[in-house]
Design a protein around this motif. Structure first.
Motif, short mmCIF file in Angstrom:
data_model
loop_
_atom_site.label_atom_id
_atom_site.label_comp_id
_atom_site.label_asym_id
_atom_site.label_seq_id
_atom_site.Cartn_x
_atom_site.Cartn_y
_atom_site.Cartn_z
N TRP A 60 -33.11 70.45 6.50
CA TRP A 60 -34.16 70.46 7.51
C TRP A 60 -33.64 69.91 8.84
O TRP A 60 -33.87 70.49 9.89
CB TRP A 60 -35.35 69.64 7.03
CG TRP A 60 -36.52 69.67 7.96
CD1 TRP A 60 -37.48 70.62 8.04
CD2 TRP A 60 -36.83 68.69 8.95
NE1 TRP A 60 -38.39 70.30 9.01
CE2 TRP A 60 -38.01 69.11 9.59
CE3 TRP A 60 -36.23 67.51 9.36
CZ2 TRP A 60 -38.59 68.39 10.61
CZ3 TRP A 60 -36.81 66.79 10.38
CH2 TRP A 60 -37.98 67.23 10.99
N GLU B 254 -30.50 69.75 9.83
CA GLU B 254 -29.51 70.67 10.38
C GLU B 254 -30.20 71.85 11.10
O GLU B 254 -29.75 72.26 12.17
CB GLU B 254 -28.59 71.19 9.27
CG GLU B 254 -27.62 70.14 8.77
CD GLU B 254 -26.83 70.61 7.55
OE1 GLU B 254 -27.07 71.76 7.08
OE2 GLU B 254 -26.00 69.83 7.07
N GLU B 255 -31.26 72.35 10.51
CA GLU B 255 -32.00 73.45 11.15
C GLU B 255 -32.59 73.00 12.48
O GLU B 255 -32.50 73.71 13.49
CB GLU B 255 -33.11 73.94 10.23
CG GLU B 255 -32.64 74.71 9.03
CD GLU B 255 -33.78 75.05 8.09
OE1 GLU B 255 -34.96 74.86 8.45
OE2 GLU B 255 -33.49 75.51 6.97
N ARG B 256 -33.21 71.84 12.49
CA ARG B 256 -33.81 71.33 13.73
C ARG B 256 -32.75 71.07 14.80
O ARG B 256 -32.95 71.37 15.97
CB ARG B 256 -34.60 70.04 13.46
CG ARG B 256 -35.75 70.17 12.53
CD ARG B 256 -36.79 71.19 13.05
NE ARG B 256 -37.75 71.50 12.02
CZ ARG B 256 -37.80 72.64 11.34
NH1 ARG B 256 -36.96 73.61 11.62
NH2 ARG B 256 -38.70 72.85 10.41
N GLN C 25 -29.88 72.58 15.06
CA GLN C 25 -29.41 73.89 15.52
C GLN C 25 -30.43 74.50 16.49
O GLN C 25 -30.04 75.08 17.51
CB GLN C 25 -29.17 74.83 14.34
CG GLN C 25 -28.51 76.13 14.73
CD GLN C 25 -27.12 75.91 15.32
OE1 GLN C 25 -26.35 75.08 14.87
NE2 GLN C 25 -26.81 76.65 16.36
N GLN C 26 -31.71 74.35 16.23
CA GLN C 26 -32.73 74.86 17.12
C GLN C 26 -32.65 74.16 18.48
O GLN C 26 -32.78 74.82 19.53
CB GLN C 26 -34.13 74.65 16.54
CG GLN C 26 -34.44 75.57 15.38
CD GLN C 26 -35.78 75.27 14.75
OE1 GLN C 26 -36.43 74.27 15.08
NE2 GLN C 26 -36.21 76.12 13.81
N ILE C 27 -32.44 72.85 18.47
CA ILE C 27 -32.32 72.10 19.72
C ILE C 27 -31.09 72.57 20.50
O ILE C 27 -31.13 72.76 21.72
CB ILE C 27 -32.28 70.59 19.47
CG1 ILE C 27 -33.66 70.11 18.93
CG2 ILE C 27 -31.91 69.81 20.71
CD1 ILE C 27 -33.65 68.70 18.42
N LYS C 28 -29.96 72.77 19.79
CA LYS C 28 -28.75 73.25 20.45
C LYS C 28 -28.97 74.64 21.05
O LYS C 28 -28.54 74.91 22.18
CB LYS C 28 -27.58 73.29 19.45
CG LYS C 28 -26.99 71.93 19.19
CD LYS C 28 -25.92 71.92 18.10
CE LYS C 28 -24.92 73.01 18.17
NZ LYS C 28 -23.89 72.91 17.12
N ASP C 29 -29.63 75.50 20.31
CA ASP C 29 -29.88 76.85 20.80
C ASP C 29 -30.80 76.82 22.03
O ASP C 29 -30.65 77.62 22.95
CB ASP C 29 -30.52 77.72 19.71
CG ASP C 29 -29.54 78.00 18.58
OD1 ASP C 29 -28.32 77.82 18.78
OD2 ASP C 29 -30.01 78.38 17.48
N THR C 30 -31.73 75.88 22.02
CA THR C 30 -32.66 75.77 23.15
C THR C 30 -31.92 75.37 24.41
O THR C 30 -32.20 75.90 25.50
CB THR C 30 -33.75 74.71 22.84
OG1 THR C 30 -34.43 75.08 21.65
CG2 THR C 30 -34.74 74.59 23.98
#
Length: 79
Positions: free
Chosen positions: A66, A68-70, A72-77
């Motif tokens: 969970w 790691e997913e969050r 990654q989402q922050i990095k993508d943002t």
């Protein structure tokens, strides 16, 4: 004064007891050291096993996934 007398009597009893035994006090300390070493190794093994069990538990694996997913989402943002 009574305390000093009681301590002296206990020390004399300890000396008499150790002299009555076949093993010397040095042997007893050596065996005590070996036992403490064995206990330390046993505790270390149990702690490592427990840590591994917790680390590989479903809750820990799911929580890591969970986060790691969050992350990654922050990095993508920000990209």
């Amino acid at each position: 004064m009574r305390l000093f007398l009681a301590v002296a009597v206990l020390m004399l009893a300890l000396v008499a007891y150790t002299e009555a035994q076949d093993d010397s006090i040095e042997d007893k300390f050596a065996r005590f050291g070996e036992r403490m070493s064995e206990i330390g190794q046993t505790v270390a093994e149990k702690a490592k096993t427990t840590f591994d069990n917790i680390h590989n538990s479903d809750v820990a694996v799911n929580a890591r996934g969970w986060f790691e997913e969050r992350f990654q989402q922050i990095k993508d943002t920000f990209q």
